[in-house]
Motif scaffolding. Structure first.
Motif, PDB file in Angstrom:
ATOM      1  N   LEU A  35       1.179  -1.120   0.486  1.00 30.38           N
ATOM      2  CA  LEU A  35      -0.608  -0.117   0.120  1.00 30.38           C
ATOM      3  C   LEU A  35       0.704   1.197   0.634  1.00 30.38           C
ATOM      4  CD1 LEU A  35      -2.968   1.216  -0.050  1.00 30.38           C
ATOM      5  CD2 LEU A  35      -2.471   1.254   2.487  1.00 30.38           C
ATOM      6  N   ASP A  36       1.863   1.024   0.650  1.00 28.71           N
ATOM      7  CA  ASP A  36       2.800   2.388   0.945  1.00 28.71           C
ATOM      8  C   ASP A  36       3.295   2.444  -0.926  1.00 28.71           C
ATOM      9  OD1 ASP A  36       2.564   3.008   3.836  1.00 28.71           O
ATOM     10  OD2 ASP A  36       3.894   0.966   4.403  1.00 28.71           O
ATOM     11  N   LEU A  37       3.997   1.791  -1.029  1.00 31.22           N
ATOM     12  CA  LEU A  37       4.807   1.532  -2.245  1.00 31.22           C
ATOM     13  C   LEU A  37       3.062   2.396  -3.527  1.00 31.22           C
ATOM     14  CD1 LEU A  37       6.589  -1.717  -3.207  1.00 31.22           C
ATOM     15  CD2 LEU A  37       7.101   0.524  -3.213  1.00 31.22           C
ATOM     16  N   THR A  38       1.733   1.801  -3.093  1.00 30.31           N
ATOM     17  CA  THR A  38       1.201   1.879  -4.121  1.00 30.31           C
ATOM     18  C   THR A  38       0.986   3.194  -3.757  1.00 30.31           C
ATOM     19  OG1 THR A  38       0.116   0.024  -4.203  1.00 30.31           O
ATOM     20  CG2 THR A  38      -1.592   1.663  -5.719  1.00 30.31           C
ATOM     21  N   MET A  39       1.095   4.384  -3.496  1.00 33.66           N
ATOM     22  CA  MET A  39       0.486   5.282  -2.651  1.00 33.66           C
ATOM     23  C   MET A  39       1.915   6.212  -3.438  1.00 33.66           C
ATOM     24  SD  MET A  39      -2.713   5.199  -1.544  1.00 33.66           S
ATOM     25  CE  MET A  39      -3.005   6.794  -0.686  1.00 33.66           C
ATOM     26  N   LYS A 183       9.226   6.163   6.357  1.00 35.46           N
ATOM     27  CA  LYS A 183       8.604   5.781   6.767  1.00 35.46           C
ATOM     28  C   LYS A 183       7.732   7.023   7.431  1.00 35.46           C
ATOM     29  CE  LYS A 183       5.227   2.723   8.323  1.00 35.46           C
ATOM     30  NZ  LYS A 183       4.928   2.237   6.815  1.00 35.46           N
ATOM     31  N   GLU A 184       7.702   8.200   8.169  1.00 41.30           N
ATOM     32  CA  GLU A 184       7.161   9.520   7.820  1.00 41.30           C
ATOM     33  C   GLU A 184       7.462  10.020   6.742  1.00 41.30           C
ATOM     34  OE1 GLU A 184      10.389   8.160   9.446  1.00 41.30           O
ATOM     35  OE2 GLU A 184       9.594   7.627  11.607  1.00 41.30           O
ATOM     36  N   ALA A 185       7.817  10.020   5.716  1.00 38.64           N
ATOM     37  CA  ALA A 185       7.340  10.638   4.872  1.00 38.64           C
ATOM     38  C   ALA A 185       6.571  10.024   4.038  1.00 38.64           C
ATOM     39  CB  ALA A 185       9.459  10.921   3.653  1.00 38.64           C
ATOM     40  N   ALA A 186       6.352   8.685   4.038  1.00 39.74           N
ATOM     41  CA  ALA A 186       5.112   7.695   3.598  1.00 39.74           C
ATOM     42  C   ALA A 186       4.258   8.040   3.862  1.00 39.74           C
ATOM     43  CB  ALA A 186       5.392   6.302   3.601  1.00 39.74           C
ATOM     44  N   ARG A 187       4.487   7.582   5.566  1.00 43.27           N
ATOM     45  CA  ARG A 187       2.776   8.339   6.388  1.00 43.27           C
ATOM     46  C   ARG A 187       2.085   9.607   5.811  1.00 43.27           C
ATOM     47  NH1 ARG A 187       4.809   7.912  10.918  1.00 43.27           N
ATOM     48  NH2 ARG A 187       4.340   5.536  11.327  1.00 43.27           N
ATOM     49  N   PHE A 188       3.033  11.272   5.990  1.00 44.94           N
ATOM     50  CA  PHE A 188       2.450  11.600   5.203  1.00 44.94           C
ATOM     51  C   PHE A 188       2.125  11.682   3.547  1.00 44.94           C
ATOM     52  CE2 PHE A 188       3.778  15.557   2.627  1.00 44.94           C
ATOM     53  CZ  PHE A 188       3.288  16.579   3.350  1.00 44.94           C
ATOM     54  N   ASN A 189       2.917  11.214   2.572  1.00 40.80           N
ATOM     55  CA  ASN A 189       2.328  11.260   1.817  1.00 40.80           C
ATOM     56  C   ASN A 189       1.146  10.578   1.485  1.00 40.80           C
ATOM     57  OD1 ASN A 189       2.834  11.251  -1.534  1.00 40.80           O
ATOM     58  ND2 ASN A 189       2.654   8.495  -1.164  1.00 40.80           N
ATOM     59  N   ASN A 190       1.166   9.141   2.426  1.00 42.57           N
ATOM     60  CA  ASN A 190      -0.355   8.636   2.313  1.00 42.57           C
ATOM     61  C   ASN A 190      -1.653   9.503   2.248  1.00 42.57           C
ATOM     62  OD1 ASN A 190       1.255   6.045   1.664  1.00 42.57           O
ATOM     63  ND2 ASN A 190       0.750   5.473   3.254  1.00 42.57           N
ATOM     64  N   ILE A 191      -1.518  10.258   3.419  1.00 45.13           N
ATOM     65  CA  ILE A 191      -2.747  11.412   3.996  1.00 45.13           C
ATOM     66  C   ILE A 191      -2.328  11.894   2.815  1.00 45.13           C
ATOM     67  CG2 ILE A 191      -3.230  12.685   5.897  1.00 45.13           C
ATOM     68  CD1 ILE A 191      -1.493  11.816   7.200  1.00 45.13           C
ATOM     69  N   ILE A 192      -2.207  12.668   2.106  1.00 48.69           N
ATOM     70  CA  ILE A 192      -2.176  13.577   1.287  1.00 48.69           C
ATOM     71  C   ILE A 192      -2.541  12.797   0.002  1.00 48.69           C
ATOM     72  CG2 ILE A 192      -0.911  15.578  -0.229  1.00 48.69           C
ATOM     73  CD1 ILE A 192      -1.063  16.285   2.847  1.00 48.69           C
ATOM     74  N   VAL A 193      -1.725  11.480  -0.377  1.00 51.98           N
ATOM     75  CA  VAL A 193      -2.511  10.945  -1.988  1.00 51.98           C
ATOM     76  C   VAL A 193      -4.170  11.425  -1.068  1.00 51.98           C
ATOM     77  CG1 VAL A 193      -2.479   9.387  -2.967  1.00 51.98           C
ATOM     78  CG2 VAL A 193      -0.496   9.969  -2.526  1.00 51.98           C
TER      79      VAL A 193
END
Length: 473
Positions: A35-39, A183-193
């Protein structure tokens, strides 16, 4: 002497050697899932392309035939995505196309590809920073807030402008986030996506009721040549799925998750591009779409101003995630090239606490900020596509070579119909490259010449494969 140089240019890294290097204190932290990679892929792909380039491509190149431009570019990327998926699942190491070329085509071609990727990510991040600044200033003006004229853009971009302050600030803020941990960057990215996907769905729901089929006539006002020119332009909108492969070393189960992330993100984004371009050209005559924010403009055009404001917020979020992934991809390519000795080793040092390539992250961010602060957007945007397309061509060649040289390599994902699919990938990418203007090719050649000077002056002598203890295959 000549034979020694040729052997140096053709030397390859073994897959076992690459995987060994990902262990120990220099290892990057493995925290990402499918999911992280897709986002991550959606975060990189949906941004400037859908919120900015759709208008320019429709007005100047393809008209309502923009949908065909997106389909052509999407097909080229689909073939390339299959190739990337095989490599990324088989060789889960940072560096993307650079690393794949090192294994399959040798050190010299790997350097060329790595140098191309530096061009792609540096300039893409700079372009996106400038685009973010434009949307941010539009949002501020809606609240009656205006920056000093000198701080609104690069010198020459508009009367009185000297320095693009918002572009510099956002580049440095995202650099800080990336340096703190993936991981912190991916979490931020997921929210904004999620936010920008909601904004796009809102546009589709609100605007689809106002589509007038008459606006699709003539469908190809610039002929099929215009569609092809539009395809070369909107290819920028697809840049990003390849950045997913730069994360391979930080994925918990790369053999399963890498193909899912690359292919799923491309499928989702292609579908959204086609739907949005159809609606956009269906509600606004294509001649009027040559504006900085075509999606918000279209909603204003049908007097849905409330939705236009929400779309502008979604666009800012969308462009922010593109910047994050472009900077992320650049730092990982830089890290891989440094670890191989082709760039100074200091840039591959991993921070003991954050487990990120701290120095190379900040070096990249500062360079991007400087470029974004002092350069007009049209100057940096043109070179991005040609660097990416050339990388896709060489990766397509590399997968065919590796099938021959290492047929027994375990591949959890395999490109179907080899060599047909890799050949089609290379063909489509070369075709789009030749749609780009001559000045872009000239600048590209100048960049390659600079890269060759660095390689023959430093990289060829400092390569880890140049050391006697190195296990050359």
């Amino acid at each position: 002497m000549e034979m020694i140089i040729i052997n140096s240019l053709l030397r390859k890294k073994s897959i076992e050697q690459l995987l060994t290097e990902t262990q120990g204190k220099a290892a990057l932290k493995k925290t990402l899932g499918a999911l992280d990679l897709t986002m991550l892929g959606i975060g990189a792909i949906i941004g400037t392309g859908i919120f900015v380039l759709t208008g320019v491509a429709a007005a100047k190149y393809a008209g309502p035939g923009l949908i065909l431009s997106f389909i052509i570019s999407g097909i080229a990327c689909a073939f390339a995505a299959l190739v990337y998926a095989e490599f990324a699942s088989s060789i889960p190491v940072a560096g993307s196309a650079y690393t794949y070329s090192y294994v399959s085509l040798g050190e010299f071609m790997a350097w060329i590809i790595g140098w191309d990727l530096i061009l792609e990510y540096l300039l893409a991040a700079s372009t996106v920073s400038i685009g973010w600044s434009g949307y941010f200033q539009m949002l501020l003006s809606g609240f009656g807030i205006h920056l000093p004229v000198w701080a609104t853009g690069a010198l020459g971009s508009s009367p009185g402008a000297i320095f693009n302050l918002p572009a510099v600030v956002i580049a440095l803020v995202i650099t800080l986030l990336l340096s703190m941990g993936v991981k912190e960057a991916a979490r931020f990215n997921n929210i904004i996506v999620f936010v920008k996907l909601a904004a796009i769905i809102l546009f589709i729901v609100v605007a689809s009721r106002y589509v007038k089929p008459a606006n699709w006539t003539p469908f190809l006002p610039f002929g099929f040549k215009g569609v092809l020119g539009g395809a070369a332009v909107v290819f920028f909108a697809y840049i990003g799925f390849d950045a997913v492969s730069t994360a391979a070393e930080e994925v918990k189960d790369p053999k399963r998750d890498m193909p899912i992330g690359i292919i799923a993100s491309l499928v989702v984004c292609t579908a959204l591009y086609i739907i949005v371009s159809l609606i956009l050209t269906g509600i606004v005559p294509y001649q009027q779409l040559d504006v900085a924010a075509p999606v918000a403009f279209a909603l204003n055009y049908i007097h849905q101003d409330w939705a236009a404001g929400i779309i502008s917020l979604g666009a800012i979020g969308g462009i922010t995630t593109v910047l994050l992934v472009m900077l992320y991809g650049q730092t990982r390519v830089f890290f891989a090239m440094s670890r191989d000795g082709l760039l100074p080793r200091i840039f591959s040092h991993v921070h003991p606490k954050h487990q990120t390539p701290f120095l190379s992250t900040w070096l990249t961010g500062i360079v991007v900020a400087i470029i974004a602060g002092v350069t007009p957007i049209n100057t940096v945007a043109e070179l991005v596509n040609i660097g990416t397309l050339s990388a896709f061509v060489f990766v397509s060649m590399g997968v065919m070579v590796l099938r021959k040289t290492q047929p027994d390599l375990h591949r959890s994902f395999r490109v179907p119909w080899v060599p047909l699919v890799p050949i089609l990938a290379a063909f489509f990418c070369l075709f789009l490259m030749f749609q780009l203007p001559l000045i872009t090719w000239i600048r590209f050649v100048v960049w390659l010449v600079i890269g060759l000077a660095i390689y023959f002056g430093y990289g060829i002598h400092h390569s880890t494969l140049a050391k006697p203890e190195s296990n050359n295959p």
